[in-house]
Design an enzyme around this catalytic site. Structure first.
Site, mmCIF file in Angstrom:
data_model
loop_
_atom_site.group_PDB
_atom_site.id
_atom_site.type_symbol
_atom_site.label_atom_id
_atom_site.label_comp_id
_atom_site.label_asym_id
_atom_site.label_seq_id
_atom_site.Cartn_x
_atom_site.Cartn_y
_atom_site.Cartn_z
ATOM 1 N N MET A 38 -8.792 8.380 -0.542
ATOM 2 C CA MET A 38 -7.761 7.420 -0.177
ATOM 3 C C MET A 38 -8.152 6.708 1.106
ATOM 4 O O MET A 38 -9.000 7.174 1.860
ATOM 5 C CB MET A 38 -6.409 8.115 0.003
ATOM 6 N N CYS A 39 -7.518 5.590 1.374
ATOM 7 C CA CYS A 39 -7.749 4.839 2.610
ATOM 8 C C CYS A 39 -6.855 5.387 3.717
ATOM 9 O O CYS A 39 -5.995 6.232 3.486
ATOM 10 C CB CYS A 39 -7.448 3.361 2.382
#
Length: 355
Positions: A1-2
């Site tokens: 994920m970012c």
């Protein structure tokens, strides 16, 4: 994920300390980094489709000590779209006279069902597509930056959230918006940082710093991050919560009372009589040493408290609720709850002025 990083302060601040923590996480987020800021009211964006802790530009950002009231930063772990400049966050578009920067954490599927109008993506990401949808809807619905407009904005974000995990930050350089996924599939935290400043430890490195050495006693504001950056008192967003910040203060939340609302409640509870909107604004200016409150912001707080059922407009008024001469008082059945919430809530100046 970012991972996301957002900053909103009452004064222009240097982002070096927060970026220093943020960049250590790029080892697990190697597909790009970027930062948007507003040093003079106009947006600047620096971004690259490479790992942040290997980026010379990222070092330049840190050491040139750029200053802004608002920052949005992002490190990318790609789930949609190739590694390229156009797919790297933050994205920027012009909305009438506003320059909007946007960054997203999460993965969306089937989002192409959302119909675009007037704003279209350049790259291949789900993030840029739904950013364009958000702007299309704001323009189509003629949404204004007030309490009713923020409620409408929340509805649009919930519509986007239907298609998958969705945390986001966006700003026009004056307001900072932060939204957390309604199912809690991604984390999002916030920190209120205000004087007096002491020693803190950065979570991602063995480093302790005395904030009093680098911060002015006039500086205060909020930091938003996917995961806490320091050992300070970070708090979690509620699922499906939209927060709006301006001048270093939280001015809107659909899930909690903001500091602005608590200040208004304090003024009303400490007055023996109903209080006009004009007098509330005067007291906020007097009581708040560092934060400026213009009439539009105070109206957001008043409207929120009316909608949440904490206050009422006096029935003897002959003006609308948003008129400066409109008067308000706390609902009697809410006063015990209000007093509990205000317990321990302090300002540097304590005397309410009513004359």
């Amino acid at each position: 994920m970012c991972e996301l990083l957002g900053i909103c302060f009452n004064k222009k601040v240097n982002v070096e300390l927060s970026l220093n923590s943020f960049k250590h996480r790029s080892e697990d987020h190697p597909n790009g980094w970027g930062i948007a800021f507003y040093p003079d009211g106009f947006v600047r964006v620096i971004k690259e489709p490479i790992k942040m802790n290997e980026a010379l530009l990222a070092e330049c950002v840190r050491w040139t000590k750029i200053k802004s009231n608002i920052f949005i930063a992002h490190i990318r772990k790609a789930s949609a779209g190739s590694e390229s400049y156009v797919n790297t966050h933050p994205f920027v578009r012009k909305l009438e006279d506003k320059e909007i920067a946007f960054a997203h954490n999460g993965t969306l599927l089937g989002y192409e069902d959302l119909e675009l109008d007037g704003y279209y993506p350049i790259g291949e990401t789900d993030s840029e597509y739904v950013f364009c949808y958000l702007l299309s809807q704001i323009e189509k619905r003629e949404i204004e930056w007030n309490k009713e407009g923020f409620d409408e904005m929340l509805d649009i974000l919930l519509d986007i959230n239907y298609y998958g995990a969705f945390n986001c930050l966006f700003s026009d350089g004056e307001y900072l918006f932060a939204y957390k996924d309604y199912r809690g599939r991604r984390e999002l935290h916030f920190l209120k940082r205000k004087p007096p400043y002491g020693r803190i430890r950065l979570e991602d490195e063995d480093y302790i710093i005395n904030l009093g050495d680098v911060k002015s006693v006039r500086e205060e504001g909020f930091i938003i991050a996917t995961n806490p950056l320091t050992n300070e008192d970070w708090k979690s967003f509620e699922n499906g919560e939209l927060m709006v910040f301006k001048n270093g203060e939280m001015i809107y939340s659909n899930k909690r009372l903001t500091d602005l609302e608590l200040k208004i409640l304090k003024i009303l509870r400490e007055s023996p009589h109903r209080v006009s909107l004009k007098k509330i604004i005067e007291n906020l200016e007097y009581l708040s040493r560092n934060i400026r409150h213009d009439a539009s912001v105070v109206r957001i707080g008043i409207r929120s408290l009316l909608d949440k059922g904490y206050i009422k407009q006096d029935s003897r008024d002959t003006v609308n609720w948003d008129d400066l001469e409109a008067t308000f008082y706390t609902k009697p059945e809410k006063r015990v709850e209000i007093d509990k919430r205000l317990k321990g809530f302090r300002w540097r100046r304590n005397r309410i002025i009513m004359s």
